[in-house]
Design a protein around this motif. Structure first.
Motif, PDB file in Angstrom:
ATOM      1  N   GLY A 157      22.600  -4.389 -59.303  1.00 33.04           N
ATOM      2  CA  GLY A 157      21.767  -4.818 -58.172  1.00 33.04           C
ATOM      3  C   GLY A 157      20.366  -5.210 -58.595  1.00 33.04           C
ATOM      4  O   GLY A 157      20.192  -6.087 -59.415  1.00 33.04           O
ATOM      5  N   GLY A 158      19.397  -4.536 -58.032  1.00 36.45           N
ATOM      6  CA  GLY A 158      17.995  -4.882 -58.281  1.00 36.45           C
ATOM      7  C   GLY A 158      17.548  -4.650 -59.708  1.00 36.45           C
ATOM      8  O   GLY A 158      16.532  -5.188 -60.141  1.00 36.45           O
ATOM      9  N   GLY A 159      18.286  -3.859 -60.463  1.00 38.20           N
ATOM     10  CA  GLY A 159      17.871  -3.569 -61.836  1.00 38.20           C
ATOM     11  C   GLY A 159      16.841  -2.461 -61.864  1.00 38.20           C
ATOM     12  O   GLY A 159      16.102  -2.243 -60.907  1.00 38.20           O
ATOM     13  N   PHE A 160      16.791  -1.759 -62.966  1.00 41.53           N
ATOM     14  CA  PHE A 160      15.942  -0.579 -63.041  1.00 41.53           C
ATOM     15  C   PHE A 160      15.873  -0.184 -64.502  1.00 41.53           C
ATOM     16  O   PHE A 160      16.878  -0.147 -65.192  1.00 41.53           O
ATOM     17  N   ALA A 161      14.688   0.087 -64.992  1.00 43.07           N
ATOM     18  CA  ALA A 161      14.569   0.543 -66.385  1.00 43.07           C
ATOM     19  C   ALA A 161      13.480   1.593 -66.440  1.00 43.07           C
ATOM     20  O   ALA A 161      12.325   1.298 -66.160  1.00 43.07           O
ATOM     21  N   THR A 221      25.754  -1.767 -67.137  1.00 38.52           N
ATOM     22  CA  THR A 221      25.852  -3.126 -66.585  1.00 38.52           C
ATOM     23  C   THR A 221      27.188  -3.265 -65.867  1.00 38.52           C
ATOM     24  O   THR A 221      28.223  -2.980 -66.459  1.00 38.52           O
ATOM     25  N   PRO A 222      27.171  -3.681 -64.603  1.00 43.00           N
ATOM     26  CA  PRO A 222      28.457  -3.836 -63.907  1.00 43.00           C
ATOM     27  C   PRO A 222      29.312  -4.915 -64.571  1.00 43.00           C
ATOM     28  O   PRO A 222      28.787  -5.919 -65.048  1.00 43.00           O
ATOM     29  N   THR A 223      30.625  -4.686 -64.599  1.00 45.67           N
ATOM     30  CA  THR A 223      31.493  -5.712 -65.196  1.00 45.67           C
ATOM     31  C   THR A 223      31.787  -6.812 -64.185  1.00 45.67           C
ATOM     32  O   THR A 223      32.076  -7.930 -64.558  1.00 45.67           O
ATOM     33  N   LYS A 224      31.695  -6.467 -62.885  1.00 41.36           N
ATOM     34  CA  LYS A 224      32.006  -7.484 -61.878  1.00 41.36           C
ATOM     35  C   LYS A 224      30.726  -7.860 -61.149  1.00 41.36           C
ATOM     36  O   LYS A 224      30.263  -7.142 -60.274  1.00 41.36           O
ATOM     37  N   ILE A 225      30.154  -8.977 -61.549  1.00 38.69           N
ATOM     38  CA  ILE A 225      28.967  -9.461 -60.833  1.00 38.69           C
ATOM     39  C   ILE A 225      29.350 -10.791 -60.205  1.00 38.69           C
ATOM     40  O   ILE A 225      29.871 -11.677 -60.893  1.00 38.69           O
ATOM     41  N   GLU A 226      29.103 -10.914 -58.924  1.00 34.30           N
ATOM     42  CA  GLU A 226      29.521 -12.127 -58.236  1.00 34.30           C
ATOM     43  C   GLU A 226      28.440 -13.192 -58.267  1.00 34.30           C
ATOM     44  O   GLU A 226      27.314 -12.972 -57.836  1.00 34.30           O
ATOM     45  N   GLY A 227      28.810 -14.336 -58.799  1.00 31.80           N
ATOM     46  CA  GLY A 227      27.894 -15.475 -58.818  1.00 31.80           C
ATOM     47  C   GLY A 227      27.863 -16.131 -57.443  1.00 31.80           C
ATOM     48  O   GLY A 227      28.506 -15.664 -56.507  1.00 31.80           O
ATOM     49  N   ASN A 264      21.503  -2.133 -64.813  1.00 31.79           N
ATOM     50  CA  ASN A 264      21.513  -3.558 -64.443  1.00 31.79           C
ATOM     51  C   ASN A 264      22.267  -3.831 -63.153  1.00 31.79           C
ATOM     52  O   ASN A 264      22.627  -4.972 -62.874  1.00 31.79           O
ATOM     53  N   ILE A 315      18.626   2.068 -68.453  1.00 29.24           N
ATOM     54  CA  ILE A 315      18.512   0.696 -67.945  1.00 29.24           C
ATOM     55  C   ILE A 315      19.731   0.454 -67.070  1.00 29.24           C
ATOM     56  O   ILE A 315      20.857   0.455 -67.562  1.00 29.24           O
TER      57      ILE A 315
END
Ligand SMILES: [Zn+2]
Ligand SMILES: [Zn+2]
Ligand SMILES: [Zn+2]
Ligand SMILES: [Zn+2]
Ligand SMILES: [Zn+2]
Lengths: 345, 73
Positions: B10-14, B65-71, B8, B6
């Motif tokens: 960018g676009g995500g992928f599982a 899962t990236p630790t730095k996701i920009e809101g 997480n 999984i």
């Protein structure tokens, strides 16, 4: 707080049931039957025109056919995209995996609470600090019944330190308890729709722990800056911050209006100019002229009369004084008679 | 062998992906997220934090899962 097995299991069963139905927008649109039928009809017309040698009609029909074929294929294309998206998203976890996710929350977050009655799951973040500004802990509350809808979760500041200019902004990326997901939008949506509840909460936390200086509701450097009530500019320097003595709203240097009588500062709504001397005053420091009922500063009023009204009165009195009223016999002079006649008119 | 990945980012992928036996978590990360630092990601195996040299097992569930996701705003 650990999540009990049975609670996780019950919540997971409900979440699974809701997600298995899929959100409404996942419904695949119908086939473009109308366009298809139109294409067939136009093809028959085109063939007929061809057989009879109707050149102009055939051209017309073919142009129309081209348009309808384009519409039809654009509909099919949309349908294809929708299917790709739906298939990509519909990797729904099974009930057991959702329950495992819920139980694993306690290992990632401090306070985890599954509320079966309100159908919600809440976790708490660590205290959030961005560039030395403290925002406190946040509680993220997911209402699983709303997952197929637009806004399924709230981000609640537990010890709010909102931006001075916007009390509903409790984090550079949170307004009215809604997180602007930015780069995390697709990942959050996928996680929710696939039942990956643990991933969802992790993603939200990671956004809260970061600051995107290019697109915040309020920039960190402006966090303590307040907004000018009159021009909406941010007042960054405390020395440029004034307050209307009447409504107590914040004002920037440029919008602050000084009253020449009481010496206090005012906003545009609570100040005005004296129409005579044109100096600025607060609304309370002006007085009414007894004759014209206009509002003037006290300096411009003399015996509660404005200069203009005074001048008018003086001129009228002078006019009367100028006329020799009666002659030696006590009869009205000619001038006075004329003046009276004019007054009568 | 197969593990569930999984991602997480960018676009995500599982999806299930095929890996060779004796692949460590670190190696797996290098293959799947080339050019990125593992420290910029939360890596969980079967929902738990793991050591980088842990070997993956058949059927493991790996989430990145990236630790730095920009809101945004
Ligand atoms: Zn202003
Ligand atoms: Zn005011
Ligand atoms: Zn005043
Ligand atoms: Zn005046
Ligand atoms: Zn007057």
């Amino acid at each position: 707080m650990t999540v009990t097995h049975s609670r996780a299991q019950r919540a997971a069963a409900e979440i699974y049931k809701i997600l298995a139905n899929g959100p409404d927008y996942e419904r695949v649109p119908p086939l473009p039957e109308t366009y298809w039928n139109a294409c067939q009809r136009l093809l028959r017309m085109q063939e007929k025109a061809r057989q009879r040698g109707w050149g102009a009609a055939r051209n017309r029909v073919e142009r129309r056919l081209l348009q309808v074929v384009a519409d039809c294929s654009s509909h099919l294309h949309t349908l294809q995209e929708k299917l790709i998206e739906t298939i990509r998203q519909r990797r729904l976890l099974n009930e057991q995996a959702i329950a495992d996710d819920l139980r694993a929350l306690s290992a990632e977050f401090d306070r985890v609470r599954i509320d079966l009655k309100h159908r919600s799951i809440a976790v708490e973040t660590e205290p959030i600090v961005l560039q030395d500004i403290e925002f406190g802990r946040f509680r993220v509350v997911l209402n699983w019944i709303s997952i197929p809808l637009y806004r399924a979760y709230r981000v609640i500041a537990l010890a709010p330190h909102p931006a001075s200019s916007k009390p509903d902004v409790t984090h550079p990326h949170v307004q009215e308890e809604a997180l602007c997901e930015g780069d995390g939008q697709q990942a959050i949506r996928d996680a929710l729709h696939q039942g990956r509840i643990l991933d969802f909460f992790q993603l939200v936390r990671q956004i809260l722990e970061n600051y995107n200086p290019h697109n915040p509701y309020v920039r960190l450097e402006d966090w303590e800056a307040c907004e000018c009530h009159d021009c909406s500019d941010l007042i960054r320097d405390e020395g440029n911050r004034f307050r209307c003595a009447s409504c107590e709203e914040d004002l920037c240097d440029a919008c602050t209006i000084y009253c020449h009588d009481c010496g206090e500062c005012f906003c545009a709504d609570h100040s005005t100019r004296c129409p005579c001397c044109n100096k600025t005053y607060c609304c309370d420091c002006l007085a009414v002229c007894q004759q014209c009922h206009g509002k003037f500063c006290k300096e411009c009023l003399d015996e509660q009369t404005c200069p203009q009204c005074r001048r008018a009165t003086d001129e009228a009195e002078d006019a009367v004084d100028d006329f020799p009223a009666y002659d030696a016999d006590g009869v009205e002079t000619e001038e006075l008679q004329t003046a009276h006649a004019a007054a009568a008119v | 062998m197969r593990v569930l990945l999984i991602n997480n980012d960018g676009g995500g992928f599982a999806d299930y992906v095929e890996i060779s036996p004796n692949t460590s978590v670190q190696e797996f990360f290098r293959q799947r997220v080339p050019g990125r630092q593992p420290s910029d990601y939360l890596i969980r195996v079967n929902r738990l934090p793991v050591a980088a040299d842990q070997m993956l097992q058949e059927g493991d569930r790996v989430s990145i899962t990236p630790t730095k996701i920009e809101g945004g705003r």
